[in-house]
Design a protein around this motif. Structure first.
Motif, PDB file in Angstrom:
ATOM      1  N   SER A 132     -66.809 -39.620 -34.477  1.00  0.00           N
ATOM      2  CA  SER A 132     -65.608 -40.109 -34.695  1.00  0.00           C
ATOM      3  C   SER A 132     -64.538 -38.854 -35.146  1.00  0.00           C
ATOM      4  N   ALA A 133     -63.214 -38.848 -34.450  1.00  0.00           N
ATOM      5  CA  ALA A 133     -62.268 -38.006 -34.766  1.00  0.00           C
ATOM      6  C   ALA A 133     -61.290 -38.367 -35.571  1.00  0.00           C
ATOM      7  N   THR A 134     -60.950 -39.823 -35.672  1.00  0.00           N
ATOM      8  CA  THR A 134     -59.812 -40.199 -36.445  1.00  0.00           C
ATOM      9  C   THR A 134     -60.187 -41.515 -37.231  1.00  0.00           C
ATOM     10  N   ASN A 180     -61.681 -44.323 -36.370  1.00  0.00           N
ATOM     11  CA  ASN A 180     -62.099 -45.774 -36.207  1.00  0.00           C
ATOM     12  C   ASN A 180     -63.591 -46.101 -36.043  1.00  0.00           C
ATOM     13  N   THR A 181     -64.202 -45.093 -35.468  1.00  0.00           N
ATOM     14  CA  THR A 181     -65.845 -45.400 -34.834  1.00  0.00           C
ATOM     15  C   THR A 181     -66.382 -45.074 -36.038  1.00  0.00           C
ATOM     16  N   THR A 224     -64.094 -44.252 -26.490  1.00  0.00           N
ATOM     17  CA  THR A 224     -64.232 -43.968 -25.262  1.00  0.00           C
ATOM     18  C   THR A 224     -63.124 -42.755 -25.125  1.00  0.00           C
ATOM     19  N   PHE A 245     -61.130 -40.808 -21.802  1.00  0.00           N
ATOM     20  CA  PHE A 245     -60.620 -41.045 -20.519  1.00  0.00           C
ATOM     21  C   PHE A 245     -61.876 -41.877 -19.669  1.00  0.00           C
ATOM     22  N   MET A 246     -61.935 -43.185 -20.049  1.00  0.00           N
ATOM     23  CA  MET A 246     -62.827 -43.935 -19.342  1.00  0.00           C
ATOM     24  C   MET A 246     -64.414 -43.410 -19.568  1.00  0.00           C
ATOM     25  N   THR A 305     -65.909 -47.987 -29.351  1.00  0.00           N
ATOM     26  CA  THR A 305     -64.464 -48.606 -29.765  1.00  0.00           C
ATOM     27  C   THR A 305     -63.566 -47.726 -28.701  1.00  0.00           C
ATOM     28  N   GLY A 345     -59.415 -48.336 -26.882  1.00  0.00           N
ATOM     29  CA  GLY A 345     -57.860 -49.089 -26.933  1.00  0.00           C
ATOM     30  C   GLY A 345     -57.785 -50.110 -26.091  1.00  0.00           C
ATOM     31  N   ASN A 346     -58.136 -49.898 -24.756  1.00  0.00           N
ATOM     32  CA  ASN A 346     -57.940 -50.983 -23.574  1.00  0.00           C
ATOM     33  C   ASN A 346     -59.044 -50.965 -22.783  1.00  0.00           C
ATOM     34  N   PHE A 347     -59.721 -50.069 -22.172  1.00  0.00           N
ATOM     35  CA  PHE A 347     -60.922 -50.157 -21.314  1.00  0.00           C
ATOM     36  C   PHE A 347     -62.056 -48.963 -21.611  1.00  0.00           C
ATOM     37  N   VAL A 389     -57.269 -49.358 -32.667  1.00  0.00           N
ATOM     38  CA  VAL A 389     -55.896 -48.523 -32.246  1.00  0.00           C
ATOM     39  C   VAL A 389     -56.145 -47.448 -31.275  1.00  0.00           C
ATOM     40  N   THR A 415     -55.818 -43.833 -29.995  1.00  0.00           N
ATOM     41  CA  THR A 415     -55.306 -42.667 -30.626  1.00  0.00           C
ATOM     42  C   THR A 415     -55.124 -41.869 -29.339  1.00  0.00           C
ATOM     43  N   GLN A 450     -60.083 -32.768 -26.850  1.00  0.00           N
ATOM     44  CA  GLN A 450     -59.049 -33.423 -26.900  1.00  0.00           C
ATOM     45  C   GLN A 450     -59.022 -34.631 -27.830  1.00  0.00           C
TER      46      GLN A 450
HETATM   47  C1  LIG Z   1     -59.002 -37.966 -25.531  1.00  0.00           C
HETATM   48  C2  LIG Z   1     -58.818 -39.579 -25.651  1.00  0.00           C
HETATM   49  C3  LIG Z   1     -58.850 -40.209 -24.704  1.00  0.00           C
HETATM   50  C4  LIG Z   1     -58.866 -41.675 -24.847  1.00  0.00           C
HETATM   51  N1  LIG Z   1     -59.130 -42.411 -23.800  1.00  0.00           N
HETATM   52  C5  LIG Z   1     -59.266 -43.893 -23.609  1.00  0.00           C
HETATM   53  C6  LIG Z   1     -59.565 -44.680 -22.670  1.00  0.00           C
HETATM   54  O1  LIG Z   1     -59.851 -44.133 -21.576  1.00  0.00           O
HETATM   55  N2  LIG Z   1     -59.970 -45.812 -22.650  1.00  0.00           N
HETATM   56  C7  LIG Z   1     -59.366 -46.582 -23.978  1.00  0.00           C
HETATM   57  O2  LIG Z   1     -59.620 -47.630 -24.163  1.00  0.00           O
HETATM   58  N3  LIG Z   1     -59.216 -45.719 -25.227  1.00  0.00           N
HETATM   59  C8  LIG Z   1     -59.262 -44.411 -24.927  1.00  0.00           C
HETATM   60  N4  LIG Z   1     -58.936 -43.534 -26.199  1.00  0.00           N
HETATM   61  C9  LIG Z   1     -58.888 -44.368 -27.527  1.00  0.00           C
HETATM   62  C10 LIG Z   1     -60.089 -44.207 -28.327  1.00  0.00           C
HETATM   63  O3  LIG Z   1     -61.078 -44.408 -27.464  1.00  0.00           O
HETATM   64  C11 LIG Z   1     -59.907 -45.146 -29.575  1.00  0.00           C
HETATM   65  O4  LIG Z   1     -58.706 -44.971 -30.073  1.00  0.00           O
HETATM   66  C12 LIG Z   1     -61.091 -45.032 -30.444  1.00  0.00           C
HETATM   67  O5  LIG Z   1     -61.288 -46.024 -31.437  1.00  0.00           O
HETATM   68  C13 LIG Z   1     -61.002 -43.650 -31.495  1.00  0.00           C
HETATM   69  O6  LIG Z   1     -61.975 -43.441 -32.051  1.00  0.00           O
HETATM   70  P1  LIG Z   1     -62.101 -42.641 -33.554  1.00  0.00           P
HETATM   71  O7  LIG Z   1     -60.929 -42.987 -34.445  1.00  0.00           O
HETATM   72  O8  LIG Z   1     -63.257 -42.873 -34.210  1.00  0.00           O
HETATM   73  O9  LIG Z   1     -62.010 -41.146 -32.885  1.00  0.00           O
HETATM   74  C14 LIG Z   1     -58.724 -42.141 -26.005  1.00  0.00           C
HETATM   75  C15 LIG Z   1     -58.503 -41.694 -27.250  1.00  0.00           C
HETATM   76  C16 LIG Z   1     -58.392 -39.988 -27.170  1.00  0.00           C
HETATM   77  C17 LIG Z   1     -58.199 -39.239 -28.444  1.00  0.00           C
END
Ligand SMILES: Cc1cc2nc3c(=O)[nH]c(=O)nc-3n(C[C@H](O)[C@H](O)[C@H](O)COP(=O)(O)O)c2cc1C
Length: 255
Positions: free
Chosen positions: A6-8, A10-11, A54, A56-57, A86, A88-90, A118, A120, A222
């Motif tokens: 997890s970076a921020t 959520n996870t 996730t 970048f998919m 976890t 945001g979209n896919f 959410v 990120t 990233q």
């Molecule tokens: C570099 C980057 C790429 C991401 N790519 C996707 C994506 O392809 N699809 C998606 O639904 N969310 C994407 N997200 C959103 C994260 O997967 C989502 O916010 C996740 O819960 C963040 O987890 P964390 O707070 O534990 O780090 C991306 C976030 C980051 C920072």
């Protein structure tokens, strides 16, 4: 055992909710990495949970690299293994890549669950609407309750994983590898030189020089931890992030 990245926050929040529900241990792969820990043991009857965002998919490189070198010693021939994604979209290829990585270690992935949270990735998505963030976060907690119930009954199959179009996922994730440049990052003059960004960068891509963060690697994970955790929101990535706001899961924001 639950292994998460997890970076921020959520996870991390999801991993810890599962750990609490099952009196299990949630291990951050970043902590494991800094301790040089690659080898894990699963006792008889113990389950394996992988919890990941996730990127970048697909799987974040930190998680895919970790899974590649992970050594698992299991008392059971086929422990119950589940994945929580976890996104945001896919979630694109996260389920299939994790299943392949575990299969290579002789462990079948029994179940995969998605939790919408959410997003990120603020170079594109806007997290400045707190009301919306709270709504998404509450809905995520309800989804986690359902996952706890499903894991308790050793559910199988994919649940709310939202892969999106398969080809798009594979192409997007493949192209991301070449897009992890640190070039879009910059620091505003409001920087207070606290060094939190350098301290929390999981790949040591930032160094403090003359009291200011400087990117010393060409590419990074990233994860945007530097941007979202900056106490004065002085770190930006491209032209849009300033208007899109910051997000750290409330568990950590209030810690
Ligand atoms: C570099 C980057 C790429 C991401 N790519 C996707 C994506 O392809 N699809 C998606 O639904 N969310 C994407 N997200 C959103 C994260 O997967 C989502 O916010 C996740 O819960 C963040 O987890 P964390 O707070 O534990 O780090 C991306 C976030 C980051 C920072």
């Amino acid at each position: 055992m639950i292994l998460y990245y997890s970076a921020t926050g959520n996870t991390r929040h999801v991993a810890h909710r599962l750990a609490e529900a099952f009196d299990d241990q949630a291990v951050s792969i970043l902590d494991a990495q800094s301790d040089g820990r690659r080898s894990f043991e699963l006792a008889a009857g113990e389950t394996l949970g992988i919890v990941t965002p996730t990127y970048f998919m697909g799987l974040p490189t930190l998680m895919s690299d970790f899974l590649d070198t992970l050594e698992l010693h299991t008392a059971d021939d086929t422990p119950y293994a589940y994945l929580i994604i976890t996104f945001g979209n896919f979630s694109g290829t996260v389920r299939s890549s994790t299943a392949a990585a575990l299969r290579a270690k002789g462990i079948p992935l029994a179940a995969a669950f998605g939790v919408r949270m959410v997003d990120t990735w603020t170079p594109v998505f806007d997290v400045s609407n707190q009301e919306r963030n709270e709504r998404v976060t509450r809905a995520a907690d309800t989804a986690v309750d359902d996952i706890v119930a499903a894991v308790r009954t050793r559910a199988t199959g994919s649940h709310r994983v939202r892969t999106g179009p398969p080809l798009v996922g594979s192409l997007m994730h493949a192209s991301w590898k070449s897009k992890r440049s640190t070039r879009p990052f910059f620091v505003e003059s409001t920087c207070i030189g606290c060094g939190l960004c350098a301290k929390t960068c999981p790949v040591s891509a930032i160094r403090m020089e003359d009291g200011m963060p400087t990117w010393v690697a060409d590419t990074c994970a990233q994860c945007l931890s530097c941007l979202h955790r900056c106490p004065v929101f002085a770190i930006q990535h491209g032209p849009k992030t300033k208007g899109h706001g910051q997000w750290v899961h409330p568990d950590e924001a209030s810690a």
